[in-house]
Scaffold this motif. Sequence first.
Motif, PDB file in Angstrom:
ATOM      1  N   LEU A 309       0.821  -1.210   0.000  1.00 51.87           N
ATOM      2  CA  LEU A 309       0.000   0.000   0.000  1.00 51.87           C
ATOM      3  C   LEU A 309       0.857   1.262   0.000  1.00 51.87           C
ATOM      4  N   ASP A 310       1.972   1.224   0.702  1.00 50.83           N
ATOM      5  CA  ASP A 310       2.858   2.386   0.759  1.00 50.83           C
ATOM      6  C   ASP A 310       3.304   2.830  -0.632  1.00 50.83           C
ATOM      7  N   LEU A 311       3.427   1.875  -1.552  1.00 51.86           N
ATOM      8  CA  LEU A 311       3.932   2.181  -2.892  1.00 51.86           C
ATOM      9  C   LEU A 311       2.851   2.661  -3.856  1.00 51.86           C
ATOM     10  N   ILE A 312       1.596   2.443  -3.514  1.00 48.00           N
ATOM     11  CA  ILE A 312       0.535   2.694  -4.479  1.00 48.00           C
ATOM     12  C   ILE A 312       0.418   4.169  -4.847  1.00 48.00           C
ATOM     13  N   ARG A 313       0.616   5.078  -3.890  1.00 47.46           N
ATOM     14  CA  ARG A 313       0.503   6.503  -4.212  1.00 47.46           C
ATOM     15  C   ARG A 313       1.422   6.870  -5.386  1.00 47.46           C
ATOM     16  N   ARG A 314       2.668   6.427  -5.337  1.00 53.21           N
ATOM     17  CA  ARG A 314       3.587   6.720  -6.439  1.00 53.21           C
ATOM     18  C   ARG A 314       3.174   6.004  -7.715  1.00 53.21           C
ATOM     19  N   GLN A 315       2.747   4.756  -7.597  1.00 51.09           N
ATOM     20  CA  GLN A 315       2.392   3.981  -8.778  1.00 51.09           C
ATOM     21  C   GLN A 315       1.198   4.584  -9.521  1.00 51.09           C
ATOM     22  N   LEU A 316       0.294   5.202  -8.791  1.00 49.91           N
ATOM     23  CA  LEU A 316      -0.891   5.789  -9.425  1.00 49.91           C
ATOM     24  C   LEU A 316      -0.548   6.977 -10.304  1.00 49.91           C
ATOM     25  N   THR A 317       0.549   7.643 -10.017  1.00 50.52           N
ATOM     26  CA  THR A 317       0.893   8.855 -10.760  1.00 50.52           C
ATOM     27  C   THR A 317       2.103   8.683 -11.674  1.00 50.52           C
ATOM     28  N   ASP A 318       2.691   7.493 -11.691  1.00 46.59           N
ATOM     29  CA  ASP A 318       3.891   7.250 -12.495  1.00 46.59           C
ATOM     30  C   ASP A 318       3.505   6.554 -13.800  1.00 46.59           C
ATOM     31  N   PRO A 319       3.597   7.257 -14.933  1.00 46.82           N
ATOM     32  CA  PRO A 319       3.224   6.634 -16.217  1.00 46.82           C
ATOM     33  C   PRO A 319       4.027   5.377 -16.529  1.00 46.82           C
ATOM     34  N   ALA A 320       5.225   5.276 -15.982  1.00 41.54           N
ATOM     35  CA  ALA A 320       6.069   4.108 -16.255  1.00 41.54           C
ATOM     36  C   ALA A 320       5.498   2.831 -15.662  1.00 41.54           C
ATOM     37  N   CYS A 321       4.549   2.956 -14.719  1.00 46.40           N
ATOM     38  CA  CYS A 321       3.957   1.775 -14.090  1.00 46.40           C
ATOM     39  C   CYS A 321       2.876   1.132 -14.952  1.00 46.40           C
ATOM     40  N   ARG A 322       2.383   1.874 -15.942  1.00 46.05           N
ATOM     41  CA  ARG A 322       1.346   1.297 -16.798  1.00 46.05           C
ATOM     42  C   ARG A 322       1.881   0.095 -17.563  1.00 46.05           C
ATOM     43  N   GLY A 323       1.129  -0.962 -17.544  1.00 46.81           N
ATOM     44  CA  GLY A 323       1.501  -2.166 -18.279  1.00 46.81           C
ATOM     45  C   GLY A 323       2.368  -3.139 -17.509  1.00 46.81           C
ATOM     46  N   LEU A 324       3.004  -2.699 -16.420  1.00 48.31           N
ATOM     47  CA  LEU A 324       3.925  -3.582 -15.698  1.00 48.31           C
ATOM     48  C   LEU A 324       3.193  -4.712 -14.986  1.00 48.31           C
ATOM     49  N   ALA A 325       2.106  -4.373 -14.308  1.00 50.84           N
ATOM     50  CA  ALA A 325       1.391  -5.399 -13.540  1.00 50.84           C
ATOM     51  C   ALA A 325       0.809  -6.475 -14.430  1.00 50.84           C
ATOM     52  N   ILE A 326       0.272  -6.096 -15.564  1.00 54.56           N
ATOM     53  CA  ILE A 326      -0.345  -7.098 -16.431  1.00 54.56           C
ATOM     54  C   ILE A 326       0.712  -7.978 -17.094  1.00 54.56           C
ATOM     55  N   GLU A 327       1.907  -7.429 -17.363  1.00 56.52           N
ATOM     56  CA  GLU A 327       2.959  -8.277 -17.913  1.00 56.52           C
ATOM     57  C   GLU A 327       3.416  -9.305 -16.885  1.00 56.52           C
ATOM     58  N   ASP A 328       3.523  -8.891 -15.622  1.00 53.28           N
ATOM     59  CA  ASP A 328       3.843  -9.844 -14.550  1.00 53.28           C
ATOM     60  C   ASP A 328       2.763 -10.919 -14.447  1.00 53.28           C
ATOM     61  N   ALA A 329       1.502 -10.471 -14.445  1.00 51.60           N
ATOM     62  CA  ALA A 329       0.389 -11.412 -14.305  1.00 51.60           C
ATOM     63  C   ALA A 329       0.325 -12.365 -15.493  1.00 51.60           C
ATOM     64  N   ALA A 330       0.601 -11.843 -16.686  1.00 50.34           N
ATOM     65  CA  ALA A 330       0.553 -12.680 -17.888  1.00 50.34           C
ATOM     66  C   ALA A 330       1.600 -13.796 -17.815  1.00 50.34           C
ATOM     67  N   TRP A 331       2.791 -13.470 -17.292  1.00 48.55           N
ATOM     68  CA  TRP A 331       3.831 -14.492 -17.146  1.00 48.55           C
ATOM     69  C   TRP A 331       3.379 -15.567 -16.159  1.00 48.55           C
ATOM     70  N   THR A 332       2.839 -15.129 -15.027  1.00 50.30           N
ATOM     71  CA  THR A 332       2.437 -16.074 -13.985  1.00 50.30           C
ATOM     72  C   THR A 332       1.305 -16.971 -14.453  1.00 50.30           C
ATOM     73  N   VAL A 333       0.283 -16.382 -15.078  1.00 45.25           N
ATOM     74  CA  VAL A 333      -0.857 -17.199 -15.489  1.00 45.25           C
ATOM     75  C   VAL A 333      -0.479 -18.112 -16.656  1.00 45.25           C
ATOM     76  N   ASP A 334       0.475 -17.717 -17.466  1.00 45.21           N
ATOM     77  CA  ASP A 334       0.951 -18.607 -18.536  1.00 45.21           C
ATOM     78  C   ASP A 334       1.602 -19.848 -17.938  1.00 45.21           C
ATOM     79  N   ALA A 335       2.426 -19.655 -16.907  1.00 43.69           N
ATOM     80  CA  ALA A 335       3.052 -20.800 -16.241  1.00 43.69           C
ATOM     81  C   ALA A 335       2.003 -21.720 -15.634  1.00 43.69           C
ATOM     82  N   ILE A 336       0.990 -21.131 -15.003  1.00 44.30           N
ATOM     83  CA  ILE A 336      -0.076 -21.923 -14.379  1.00 44.30           C
ATOM     84  C   ILE A 336      -0.893 -22.660 -15.433  1.00 44.30           C
ATOM     85  N   GLU A 337      -1.263 -21.985 -16.497  1.00 45.53           N
ATOM     86  CA  GLU A 337      -2.010 -22.629 -17.586  1.00 45.53           C
ATOM     87  C   GLU A 337      -1.248 -23.819 -18.149  1.00 45.53           C
TER      88      GLU A 337
END
Length: 347
Positions: A309-337
Motif C-alpha cells: 500500500l505504501d507504494l501505491i501513491r507513487r504507482q498511481l501517478t507514475d506513467p512508467a507503471c502502466r503495463g507492468l502489472a499485467i505483464e507480470d500477471a501474464a507471465w504467472t498465469v501462462d506458467a499456471i495454464e
Amino acid sequence: MTIRVALVGLGVAAKSIWLPQLASHPAFTLTTVVDPDPAARSALDSSRLTVVPGIGAVTPSEVDLAVVAAPNHLHCELACALLVKGIPVFVEKPVCLSTAEADRLRQAERDGETVLLGGSAARYRADIRALYGLSGGLGRIRHIELGWVRAGGVPGGWFTRRELSGGGVLIDLGWHLLDTASPLLGGSAIAQAAGTLSADFLGDERRRVTWRADLGGGTLGDVEDTARGFLVTEDGVSVSLRAGWASHEPVDTTTIRVEGSGGTATLSCTFGFSTDRAGGPVLTHLRDGKSVPVTVAAEPIGAEYRRQLDLIRRQLTDPACRGLAIEDAAWTVDAIERCYASAAVYV
C-alpha cells in the motif's frame, strides 16, 4: 489529500486484509464498498460509507482507486469495467485466470488510459526482499525451487469450485510462489512446462482451514489440493514448484531456494496467515561448502500488505507503471495454464 478508495467485494480478502489495512493507512480513505450480497452490505458499518450492490455507481469523480477483492472468476470482468471508466484498479491475486483474460485487461488499461496494479504481496515481505538482495550476488541463476506446503488448510466455499476459483492450490498458493520467482527470472518466457495434480486431502475434514471459520466449510469441490510442476524458461533456467493446501508435514512451511553459478540462497519461512507456522524466517547463503546465515528483519504477519500500500501513491501517478502489472500477471498465469494443461493428460 488522501486517495479515495472503492473496495469491490466483501469476502475473505476484504475482511482479513483490505478493510483493516485501508482503515489504518493515512494515505487512503475508504469511501465506497461494493458487494451484491445484501447480508454482507448490511453487516458493514456504513455510516461514513457509500455501500452499493454493483460497480455501476463507482465513478472516477468520486474514487481515485478501486480495489477488487471479489471471487477469482470476477476479477477480470470487474477490473476491465472499472479500467475503461478511467479508474485505476488494484486487483487481488490471481489478477487473471487465463492468458485471454490477461489480454482483455491489457486492452482495458490502454482504453481507460489509467493504471492496473496487481496483488504481489509476497514480494514485499522483508525476508523475500533480503533473498532478492542476496540473489544478486549468486552469479548466473540456474535453478529456483519453490514450495509452500501446509500441514492442513484446505479452504471451503468458492475456493474449491473450479468455475468460481479457476483452479485449486496451484492458482491459490502457486500464484504467490510464481509471482515471487518472476523478478529473479527477468521476464524470460516459459519454454517448457510439466505438472501433476492430486486431491488426496480435499475430503478430509481434519485438513480444513482452522484459523478462519468462514474458510473452513463447504462441499468437497472439484479442484486439486496439491500441485507439482517443473518449468524451463527460454533462458534455460529451471523452476520446480510444489504447492499443497494439506500434507503429512507437521507445520506449514514455505521454501525458496535460488541456485546460481556462484552460490545458493535458501529461505525457509511461512507465507500467509496460518497459525500453524514453521517459526521465523531463516535465510542462508551457501558457497564453497560453507553455509552462512543472513540476518532478516523481524516483522508482524501481514506487513507485506502495508508495504505494498505504501507504494501505491507513487504507482498511481507514475506513467512508467502502466503495463507492468499485467505483464507480470501474464507471465504467472501462462506458467499456471501450462502446468494445468500438462497435468490434464494424467487425469
